[in-house]
Design a protein around this motif. Structure first.
Motif, PDB file in Angstrom:
ATOM      1  N   UNK A   1      -8.068   5.592 -14.667  1.00  0.00           N
ATOM      2  CA  UNK A   1      -6.843   5.676 -15.465  1.00  0.00           C
ATOM      3  C   UNK A   1      -7.192   5.634 -16.956  1.00  0.00           C
ATOM      4  N   UNK A   2      -6.653   6.538 -17.698  1.00  0.00           N
ATOM      5  CA  UNK A   2      -6.841   6.519 -19.151  1.00  0.00           C
ATOM      6  C   UNK A   2      -6.076   5.328 -19.712  1.00  0.00           C
ATOM      7  N   UNK A   3      -6.787   4.459 -20.378  1.00  0.00           N
ATOM      8  CA  UNK A   3      -6.222   3.166 -20.768  1.00  0.00           C
ATOM      9  C   UNK A   3      -6.458   2.928 -22.247  1.00  0.00           C
ATOM     10  N   UNK A 125     -23.480  -2.185 -20.559  1.00  0.00           N
ATOM     11  CA  UNK A 125     -22.385  -1.875 -19.642  1.00  0.00           C
ATOM     12  C   UNK A 125     -21.816  -0.500 -19.944  1.00  0.00           C
ATOM     13  N   UNK A 126     -22.543   0.301 -20.693  1.00  0.00           N
ATOM     14  CA  UNK A 126     -22.021   1.590 -21.123  1.00  0.00           C
ATOM     15  C   UNK A 126     -22.534   2.751 -20.302  1.00  0.00           C
ATOM     16  N   UNK A 127     -21.902   3.898 -20.478  1.00  0.00           N
ATOM     17  CA  UNK A 127     -22.366   5.141 -19.882  1.00  0.00           C
ATOM     18  C   UNK A 127     -22.106   6.252 -20.879  1.00  0.00           C
ATOM     19  N   UNK A 128     -23.016   7.228 -20.900  1.00  0.00           N
ATOM     20  CA  UNK A 128     -22.905   8.364 -21.829  1.00  0.00           C
ATOM     21  C   UNK A 128     -22.664   9.638 -21.049  1.00  0.00           C
ATOM     22  N   UNK A 129     -22.016  10.608 -21.728  1.00  0.00           N
ATOM     23  CA  UNK A 129     -21.908  11.953 -21.189  1.00  0.00           C
ATOM     24  C   UNK A 129     -22.232  12.918 -22.318  1.00  0.00           C
ATOM     25  N   UNK A 130     -23.450  13.425 -22.320  1.00  0.00           N
ATOM     26  CA  UNK A 130     -23.891  14.327 -23.382  1.00  0.00           C
ATOM     27  C   UNK A 130     -23.538  15.773 -23.117  1.00  0.00           C
ATOM     28  N   UNK A 132     -20.322  16.787 -21.779  1.00  0.00           N
ATOM     29  CA  UNK A 132     -18.895  17.082 -21.846  1.00  0.00           C
ATOM     30  C   UNK A 132     -18.539  17.701 -23.185  1.00  0.00           C
ATOM     31  N   UNK A 134     -16.461  18.633 -26.535  1.00  0.00           N
ATOM     32  CA  UNK A 134     -15.452  17.937 -27.316  1.00  0.00           C
ATOM     33  C   UNK A 134     -14.195  18.793 -27.371  1.00  0.00           C
ATOM     34  N   UNK A 135     -13.016  18.153 -27.407  1.00  0.00           N
ATOM     35  CA  UNK A 135     -11.769  18.942 -27.402  1.00  0.00           C
ATOM     36  C   UNK A 135     -11.558  19.743 -28.674  1.00  0.00           C
ATOM     37  N   UNK A 136     -12.260  19.378 -29.759  1.00  0.00           N
ATOM     38  CA  UNK A 136     -12.094  20.124 -31.010  1.00  0.00           C
ATOM     39  C   UNK A 136     -13.130  21.238 -31.158  1.00  0.00           C
TER      40      UNK A 136
ATOM     41  N   UNK B  53     -19.951  11.483 -25.748  1.00  0.00           N
ATOM     42  CA  UNK B  53     -18.838  10.701 -25.192  1.00  0.00           C
ATOM     43  C   UNK B  53     -19.441   9.427 -24.613  1.00  0.00           C
ATOM     44  N   UNK B  55     -18.284   5.513 -22.385  1.00  0.00           N
ATOM     45  CA  UNK B  55     -17.292   4.625 -21.783  1.00  0.00           C
ATOM     46  C   UNK B  55     -17.955   3.291 -21.476  1.00  0.00           C
ATOM     47  N   UNK B  75     -10.332  10.388 -22.785  1.00  0.00           N
ATOM     48  CA  UNK B  75     -10.252  11.234 -21.587  1.00  0.00           C
ATOM     49  C   UNK B  75      -9.643  12.577 -21.997  1.00  0.00           C
TER      50      UNK B  75
END
Lengths: 138, 138
Positions: A1-3, A125-130, A132, A134-136, B53, B55, B75
């Protein structure tokens, strides 16, 4: 869930009077629905001071000073406040502040508090996504 | 025991390049000896963006934007960043930001993180002393 939750407190000058009251002080953690931290946004006019000394039995606080100058009392110590001064105050230490009387710029500062569990190091406790996009990026 | 630590990161413009590196990013929690919170001081030049990105599985983060404009992706949502925008991001939500390319002022922001225990309300672990004189009162 986007929080997430968003609060907009405005430009630094808007901090000087919050909800029509000066010196400005706003506790924003409820509007942010924050679980683990509290945050206040504050502005003290030159010469003004904390309404009282205070201390915490459980919460650590970080004072982050953005503009203005002044003094922060920590038990029997007094340190100078300038832009970019960041102070951690541990439990049991009494503190009070004063915006310097001989200045013109308000002392604008943030106070963040948390307590109850020690924090893991950055990244543990982090995670990366290199990959994905970017929306811009088009 | 009087328990505090001080870090001085300087005026907002000093955030743009920290330890000779731009965009400026400094994790200051170790120098502050913070137990319950992490804090980074950040500046992104117009047009620059998060290197990836990311999380968190345990940490809640508060993003506090002081100057500049940009966008924060959460997200599949994208919100506008302006001075005074404060965003709480909960666990499991991916985030990335961009300083607006069509601006001149750096996006300067703070990120505070904590996790592991819910926070008591303001004042529930505090104590006041309305009688103690201030050290600057003569």
């Amino acid at each position: 869930m986007t929080d997430y939750n968003v609060v907009r407190v405005g430009e630094l000058t808007a901090w000087d009077e919050i909800d029509g009251v000066a010196p400005g002080k706003a506790f924003v953690e409820k509007d942010l629905a924050a679980k683990y931290m509290g945050l206040s946004v504050n502005s003290n006019a030159p010469g003004s001071q904390s309404p009282f000394w205070h201390t915490h039995s459980q919460h650590e606080e970080l004072y982050i000073f953005i503009t203005g100058r002044g003094r922060l009392a920590l038990d029997d110590d007094v340190i100078d406040i300038e832009p970019g001064t960041i102070v951690r105050v541990g439990t049991g230490t009494w503190r009070a502040l004063q915006a310097a009387p001989d200045t013109t710029e308000p002392l604008r500062w943030l106070c963040v508090r948390a307590g109850g569990a020690t924090l893991e190091e950055v990244g543990h406790d982090g995670a990366k996504d290199g990959d994905r996009p970017y929306p811009w990026a088009q």
